[in-house]
Design a protein around this motif. Structure first.
Motif, PDB file in Angstrom:
ATOM      1  N   UNK A   1       0.837  -1.206   0.000  1.00 26.48           N
ATOM      2  CA  UNK A   1       0.000   0.000   0.000  1.00 26.48           C
ATOM      3  C   UNK A   1       0.869   1.254   0.000  1.00 26.48           C
ATOM      4  N   UNK A   2       0.474   2.287  -0.763  1.00 30.75           N
ATOM      5  CA  UNK A   2       1.223   3.553  -0.747  1.00 30.75           C
ATOM      6  C   UNK A   2       1.218   4.168   0.650  1.00 30.75           C
ATOM      7  N   UNK A   3       2.212   5.011   0.915  1.00 32.17           N
ATOM      8  CA  UNK A   3       2.312   5.680   2.216  1.00 32.17           C
ATOM      9  C   UNK A   3       1.343   6.869   2.265  1.00 32.17           C
ATOM     10  N   UNK A   4       0.681   7.026   3.394  1.00 30.95           N
ATOM     11  CA  UNK A   4      -0.216   8.163   3.609  1.00 30.95           C
ATOM     12  C   UNK A   4      -0.103   8.567   5.073  1.00 30.95           C
ATOM     13  N   UNK A   5       0.398   9.775   5.330  1.00 30.01           N
ATOM     14  CA  UNK A   5       0.547  10.268   6.699  1.00 30.01           C
ATOM     15  C   UNK A   5      -0.281  11.518   6.959  1.00 30.01           C
ATOM     16  N   UNK A   6      -1.226  11.816   6.060  1.00 28.63           N
ATOM     17  CA  UNK A   6      -2.022  13.038   6.166  1.00 28.63           C
ATOM     18  C   UNK A   6      -3.467  12.717   6.509  1.00 28.63           C
ATOM     19  N   UNK A   7      -4.004  13.369   7.505  1.00 32.00           N
ATOM     20  CA  UNK A   7      -5.386  13.150   7.915  1.00 32.00           C
ATOM     21  C   UNK A   7      -6.379  13.835   6.993  1.00 32.00           C
ATOM     22  N   UNK A   8      -7.667  13.582   7.191  1.00 30.70           N
ATOM     23  CA  UNK A   8      -8.701  14.166   6.327  1.00 30.70           C
ATOM     24  C   UNK A   8      -8.886  15.662   6.558  1.00 30.70           C
ATOM     25  N   UNK A   9      -9.514  16.308   5.579  1.00 33.41           N
ATOM     26  CA  UNK A   9      -9.918  17.713   5.699  1.00 33.41           C
ATOM     27  C   UNK A   9     -11.389  17.732   6.117  1.00 33.41           C
ATOM     28  N   UNK A  10     -11.703  18.457   7.183  1.00 39.38           N
ATOM     29  CA  UNK A  10     -13.057  18.461   7.741  1.00 39.38           C
ATOM     30  C   UNK A  10     -13.590  19.889   7.776  1.00 39.38           C
ATOM     31  N   UNK A  11     -14.786  20.101   7.235  1.00 42.63           N
ATOM     32  CA  UNK A  11     -15.461  21.393   7.312  1.00 42.63           C
ATOM     33  C   UNK A  11     -16.791  21.196   8.041  1.00 42.63           C
ATOM     34  N   UNK A  12     -17.023  21.980   9.080  1.00 43.01           N
ATOM     35  CA  UNK A  12     -18.219  21.819   9.906  1.00 43.01           C
ATOM     36  C   UNK A  12     -19.194  22.976   9.700  1.00 43.01           C
ATOM     37  N   UNK A  13     -20.485  22.633   9.716  1.00 38.85           N
ATOM     38  CA  UNK A  13     -21.561  23.624   9.599  1.00 38.85           C
ATOM     39  C   UNK A  13     -22.714  23.180  10.495  1.00 38.85           C
ATOM     40  N   UNK A  14     -23.608  24.111  10.792  1.00 39.62           N
ATOM     41  CA  UNK A  14     -24.843  23.785  11.493  1.00 39.62           C
ATOM     42  C   UNK A  14     -26.020  24.131  10.577  1.00 39.62           C
ATOM     43  N   UNK A  15     -26.862  23.156  10.316  1.00 42.15           N
ATOM     44  CA  UNK A  15     -28.093  23.278   9.511  1.00 42.15           C
ATOM     45  C   UNK A  15     -27.838  23.341   8.003  1.00 42.15           C
ATOM     46  N   UNK A  16     -26.914  24.174   7.540  1.00 43.11           N
ATOM     47  CA  UNK A  16     -26.578  24.151   6.121  1.00 43.11           C
ATOM     48  C   UNK A  16     -25.213  24.782   5.901  1.00 43.11           C
ATOM     49  N   UNK A  17     -24.729  24.737   4.669  1.00 42.58           N
ATOM     50  CA  UNK A  17     -23.367  25.161   4.376  1.00 42.58           C
ATOM     51  C   UNK A  17     -23.193  26.668   4.369  1.00 42.58           C
ATOM     52  N   UNK A  18     -24.249  27.433   4.576  1.00 44.90           N
ATOM     53  CA  UNK A  18     -24.125  28.877   4.708  1.00 44.90           C
ATOM     54  C   UNK A  18     -23.685  29.300   6.104  1.00 44.90           C
ATOM     55  N   UNK A  19     -23.719  28.363   7.049  1.00 41.44           N
ATOM     56  CA  UNK A  19     -23.484  28.714   8.456  1.00 41.44           C
ATOM     57  C   UNK A  19     -22.050  29.198   8.664  1.00 41.44           C
ATOM     58  N   UNK A  20     -21.911  30.223   9.486  1.00 38.73           N
ATOM     59  CA  UNK A  20     -20.612  30.752   9.884  1.00 38.73           C
ATOM     60  C   UNK A  20     -20.420  30.462  11.369  1.00 38.73           C
ATOM     61  N   UNK A  21     -19.251  29.935  11.742  1.00 38.81           N
ATOM     62  CA  UNK A  21     -18.990  29.599  13.142  1.00 38.81           C
ATOM     63  C   UNK A  21     -19.272  30.795  14.036  1.00 38.81           C
ATOM     64  N   UNK A  22     -19.979  30.537  15.139  1.00 43.14           N
ATOM     65  CA  UNK A  22     -20.398  31.590  16.049  1.00 43.14           C
ATOM     66  C   UNK A  22     -21.793  32.105  15.778  1.00 43.14           C
ATOM     67  N   UNK A  23     -22.440  31.568  14.734  1.00 44.85           N
ATOM     68  CA  UNK A  23     -23.779  32.008  14.374  1.00 44.85           C
ATOM     69  C   UNK A  23     -24.856  31.417  15.264  1.00 44.85           C
ATOM     70  N   UNK A  24     -26.081  31.783  14.972  1.00 41.27           N
ATOM     71  CA  UNK A  24     -27.233  31.387  15.785  1.00 41.27           C
ATOM     72  C   UNK A  24     -27.944  30.205  15.133  1.00 41.27           C
ATOM     73  N   UNK A  25     -28.421  29.255  15.960  1.00 38.92           N
ATOM     74  CA  UNK A  25     -29.203  28.124  15.467  1.00 38.92           C
ATOM     75  C   UNK A  25     -30.465  27.965  16.304  1.00 38.92           C
ATOM     76  N   UNK A  26     -31.352  27.101  15.843  1.00 40.80           N
ATOM     77  CA  UNK A  26     -32.501  26.702  16.657  1.00 40.80           C
ATOM     78  C   UNK A  26     -32.048  25.714  17.719  1.00 40.80           C
ATOM     79  N   UNK A  27     -32.979  25.245  18.565  1.00 44.93           N
ATOM     80  CA  UNK A  27     -32.612  24.367  19.678  1.00 44.93           C
ATOM     81  C   UNK A  27     -32.339  22.933  19.241  1.00 44.93           C
ATOM     82  N   UNK A  28     -32.671  22.578  17.998  1.00 46.30           N
ATOM     83  CA  UNK A  28     -32.419  21.225  17.484  1.00 46.30           C
ATOM     84  C   UNK A  28     -31.702  21.321  16.130  1.00 46.30           C
ATOM     85  N   UNK A  29     -30.457  21.787  16.136  1.00 46.75           N
ATOM     86  CA  UNK A  29     -29.746  21.968  14.864  1.00 46.75           C
ATOM     87  C   UNK A  29     -29.195  20.649  14.335  1.00 46.75           C
ATOM     88  N   UNK A  30     -28.912  20.633  13.049  1.00 47.94           N
ATOM     89  CA  UNK A  30     -28.301  19.469  12.409  1.00 47.94           C
ATOM     90  C   UNK A  30     -26.841  19.765  12.120  1.00 47.94           C
TER      91      UNK A  30
END
Length: 377
Positions: free
Chosen positions: A152-181
């Motif tokens: 197997x080829x060598x791989x020492x790099x972890x995945x790239x992860x982008x997080x959002x709440x409810x949809x991809x327009x969300x900006x970290x620190x923003x407001x959500x409802x009480x049951x966000x996805x």
């Protein structure tokens, strides 16, 4: 009501371009695998007019388990424990497009598969929206899993992860409802690990509570025809109002890890109207800009933006309304766009301008204002 059972049948036909009847390849840890299949009718004839998407789940070898005897049942004075088998861990869950009844997909086998060679299971579910038809199928007792690919080829790099709440327009620190996805979009050269190796689960930690991690392996699925990217969607329920911090850790199939963090504010239904993260993008701009802000209302809001010169002269007024409901959008509004022209349709000069954002809730009969700067190049 009757359950909506999918119709048979979806068949696995090839592994690594070799017909299933001739296959001797074993799905080894860290090996590249390509599989092909077809959608057929009850008689086994290819449905050449079938076009849609197939979801595939591949399980490692069965796991032998034993009941806990926690009901206290005894036989001849001994606690009764029963042996049983369960499906192995999921080593791949992905999607592929079906064209003219045929499909193929590829992936890298996770390092965490059980090393002893044994028989796994491949499960299929497909849908064709045009034909309004759902199909299902499985391959049992034909796919061998185990061992390790020494080349197997060598791989020492972890995945790239982008997080959002409810949809991809969300900006970290923003407001959500009480049951966000929670939405996590992940990418890795060799794919994301969902095989539940010890300490290698996809795990979310809310507000630093490491004693109650949320294991998310079962909520991840690759993109269509692309094992290198995927999305995870997980609904939280009844969170307390206020600021929350969520940390997500994921591993690639080589067991390289990555961590991403996001913050969000759960709005208080009894609180007054609140807006934050007010900005325009792009800024500076040449031809157009969008006005963005977060809010804590699940009801539509009337929005007004007044743009002034630095000397206080009003040059443009923009009006609009936010979308309705957190199930439609996150609490981020970006619905108002400005082309850099004044109220008479003339292009205004380059320089610094001031804008006043005014947001009004008819339900609460409340108005909130914010003032920011923008630059035209």
């Amino acid at each position: 009501m009757k359950l909506a059972f999918a119709e048979p049948n979806i068949n696995l036909t090839k592994i690594n371009d070799v017909p299933l009847a001739q296959v001797t390849d074993t799905l080894k840890a860290l090996s590249y695998v390509k599989m092909a299949g077809e959608v057929t009718d009850l008689s086994g004839n290819l449905l050449s007019n079938y076009n849609g998407t197939v979801s595939t789940t591949i399980y490692d070898k069965n796991i032998e388990r034993q009941t806990l005897a926690n009901d206290g049942t005894r036989l001849n004075g001994e606690l009764v424990k029963l042996d049983f088998s369960t499906l192995g861990e999921i080593i791949f869950r992905g999607q592929a497009s079906v064209k003219n009844g045929e499909f193929e997909f590829d992936f890298i086998v996770p390092k965490d598969v059980g090393i002893p060679v044994g028989v796994g299971k491949v499960s299929f579910y497909s849908k064709d929206e045009a034909l309004e038809s759902n199909q299902a199928g499985a391959s049992i007792g034909t796919v061998k899993i185990g061992g390790l690919n020494e080349d197997a080829p060598v791989d020492n790099t972890g995945p790239v992860i982008s997080l959002y709440m409810n949809d991809e327009n969300f900006v970290s620190g923003g407001i959500t409802n009480e049951s966000p996805t929670l939405l996590a979009i992940m990418e890795d050269e060799n794919g994301i690990n969902t095989a539940s190796g010890v300490g290698h689960d996809i795990v979310a930690i809310l507000d630093g509570d490491e004693t109650n991690p949320v294991v998310l392996n079962d909520y991840y699925q690759t993109g269509v025809d692309d094992y290198k990217t995927g999305i995870l969607s997980y609904p939280f329920r009844d969170l307390e109002p206020g600021l929350h911090t969520l940390t997500l850790k994921a591993w690639d199939v080589y067991n390289n890890s990555a961590v991403s963090e996001i913050q969000f504010i759960v709005y208080d239904k009894d609180e007054a109207l609140v807006i934050n993260n007010v900005l325009n993008y792009p800024n500076p701009f040449v031809n157009y800009t969008e006005f963005w802000f977060n809010h804590n209302s699940s009801d539509p809001l009337d929005v007004s933006i007044q743009i002034f010169t630095v000397s206080g002269k009003l040059v443009r007024t923009l009006n609009g309304q936010t979308a309705t409901g957190f199930n439609v959008t996150s609490s981020l509004s970006r619905d108002i766009v400005w082309d850099g022209r004044d109220d008479f349709g003339d292009k205004i000069g380059k320089g610094v301008y001031i804008y006043k954002l005014k947001v009004h809730s008819n339900l609460l009969n409340k108005t909130v204002e914010k003032i920011e700067k923008l630059v035209i190049l």
